[in-house]
Enzyme design. Structure first.
Site, short mmCIF file in Angstrom:
data_model
loop_
_atom_site.label_atom_id
_atom_site.label_comp_id
_atom_site.label_asym_id
_atom_site.label_seq_id
_atom_site.Cartn_x
_atom_site.Cartn_y
_atom_site.Cartn_z
N GLY A 40 0.80 -1.21 0.08
CA GLY A 40 0.08 -0.13 -0.03
C GLY A 40 0.84 1.12 0.09
CD GLU A 89 -0.03 -1.51 11.95
OE1 GLU A 89 1.23 -1.35 12.39
OE2 GLU A 89 0.10 -0.81 10.64
NE ARG A 133 -4.42 -7.22 7.48
CZ ARG A 133 -3.31 -6.26 7.63
NH1 ARG A 133 -3.76 -5.29 8.22
NH2 ARG A 133 -2.25 -6.50 6.85
#
Length: 440
Positions: free
Chosen positions: A96, A324, A355
């Site tokens: 990213g 994250e 995710r």
């Protein structure tokens, strides 16, 4: 030939390990971008050697930088006098930071630069950033789905600056990308985002890196939210930035599975190279692990110690700023004695994989009871059993599978090589920790 399944090692007793965590991918790639845009050479120490950083190095070389490796973790970057379009395009892989940070830089070049990456990268959102660049006069040609890779940036040798609205709700990297390019605009750049920006610590990291290089970045507008005051508009002053020296800090998100391990297996794990100050999301590990029943504290020797204190408690938390960290927290929640709910994490659907769905599917396959919302996960612990789980080509999911295998016999992982994205030595370091061997 397909990659062999990796058998996650099961802990056979309390842990007692010390671990050295490699440099931050996020900070390494920000430092590389700043070095490309600087007016003189930059020496960067503590550089992470991984696929994402290798892709960034190759990309800034395509724009004209000269990169020399002086040691295993030290690079010297000489910026070009004039940025040039990348005639062979920019290969983004699944990174990213590469696709997002470098897209505005392509607009500073004269000529066309094509961006593409792995098949999974074509699913990652880019629309908010590309729309903002279009509003600044940048021409974009899409070769597939609008708002996604692949596309061509038709550079005209500069960006005008001025005021631009940015929808950064899908990724804080959109905001970081415009902040990083701001000093090279013809005039000051004002970026208006609104309050919905996930992973704000990463924005703080970007601002910190820029200010350390002499950049002038000022909050322009604030909004009051239920979770405190947040910056909703920024001004980046146009001006030259010098090179110099930069030391990359360790990756505190990569430290997470190691810090979480004692809560599952017992014992303790110490991270040897913990920074005194940090803007990384991983700075929140102390509070989060403590709320889940562990003990986590900095020590007097520059380390960070995580210890088992008893059964794991569930967590009910809004984690939009710390997305994250969620995969590791979900693994802990599966071993807790009370339910957990993690909210404000819808942006995780646009990472290396979706995710939220990946975590839900993985935990469900092992036996946990999971309810997947649009931007939340609720986890009710239940007895778990081993099975084959997928990494989804996602480094965080691969590390999460290793953590789950610490407490569940028979967890086998397909695609464990995904860890090379940010921690190539992860499997070796993890195995040594479980076996009680010293980290070399």
């Amino acid at each position: 030939m397909s990659e062999a399944l990796w058998e996650a090692p099961r802990a056979r007793g309390p842990l007692d390990a010390e671990v050295w965590v490699p440099g931050s991918k996020s900070e390494t790639n920000r430092a590389l971008v700043m070095a490309l845009l600087a007016t003189s050479q930059t020496r960067i120490r503590g550089v992470l050697s991984c696929r994402d950083c290798d892709l960034m190095i190759a990309a800034i070389e395509s724009f004209g930088a000269t990169v020399t490796r002086l040691a295993d973790d030290t690079l010297e970057v000489v910026p070009p006098l004039t940025l040039r379009a990348a005639e062979n395009g920019i290969e983004c892989g699944l990174a990213g930071t590469v696709m997002r940070f470098l897209t505005p830089i392509a607009a500073l070049c004269e000529g066309d630069t094509r961006f593409d990456g792995d098949e999974e990268a074509r699913l990652r959102p880019m629309g908010g950033l590309l729309d903002a660049l279009s509003a600044l006069g940048v021409s974009v040609t899409y070769e597939g789905i609008p708002g996604h890779l692949p596309y061509v940036i038709h550079g005209r040798g500069g960006l005008p600056g001025g005021r631009v609205s940015l929808d950064a709700s899908a990724s804080s990297q959109f905001l970081s990308a415009l902040l990083l390019v701001g000093p090279r605009c013809d005039a000051d750049l004002e970026i208006v985002t609104g309050p919905e920006v996930p992973s704000r610590p990463h924005v703080d990291m970007t601002v910190s890196v820029m200010r350390a290089r002499g950049g002038q970045v000022d909050p322009l507008e604030m909004s009051v939210t239920p979770f405190g005051d947040v910056v909703t508009a920024w001004r980046v002053h146009s001006g030259a930035l010098p090179g110099g020296q930069w030391q990359v800090a360790p990756d505190l998100t990569n430290a997470g599975p190691f810090l979480a391990a004692p809560l599952i297996a017992g014992g303790q794990v110490r991270i040897l190279n913990w920074p005194a100050d940090t803007t990384q999301p991983g700075g929140a590990w102390r509070g989060l692990l403590t709320r889940m029943g562990g003990r986590a504290n900095c020590d007097d020797e520059g380390g960070f110690l995580s210890q088992y204190m008893g059964p794991i408690s569930g967590l009910d938390e809004k984690l939009s700023d710390y997305g994250e960290l969620v995969p590791t927290l979900c693994a802990l929640a599966a071993f807790a004695v009370t339910p957990s709910r993690m909210s404000g994490i819808g942006h995780l659907r646009g990472h290396e994989t979706d995710r939220l769905s990946a975590l839900s599917d993985t935990l469900t396959a092992l036996g946990a009871r999971v309810r997947e919302g649009r931007s939340s996960l609720s986890i009710d612990p239940a007895p778990m059993r081993g099975c084959v789980v997928d990494s989804y080509a996602d480094h965080r999911m691969a590390m999460t599978a290793a953590l789950l295998g610490l407490g569940v016999e028979g967890v086998r992982v397909r695609g464990m090589s995904a860890v090379t994205k940010t921690f190539p030595a992860f499997v070796d370091v993890w195995t040594r920790m479980v076996r009680g061997e010293d980290d070399a």
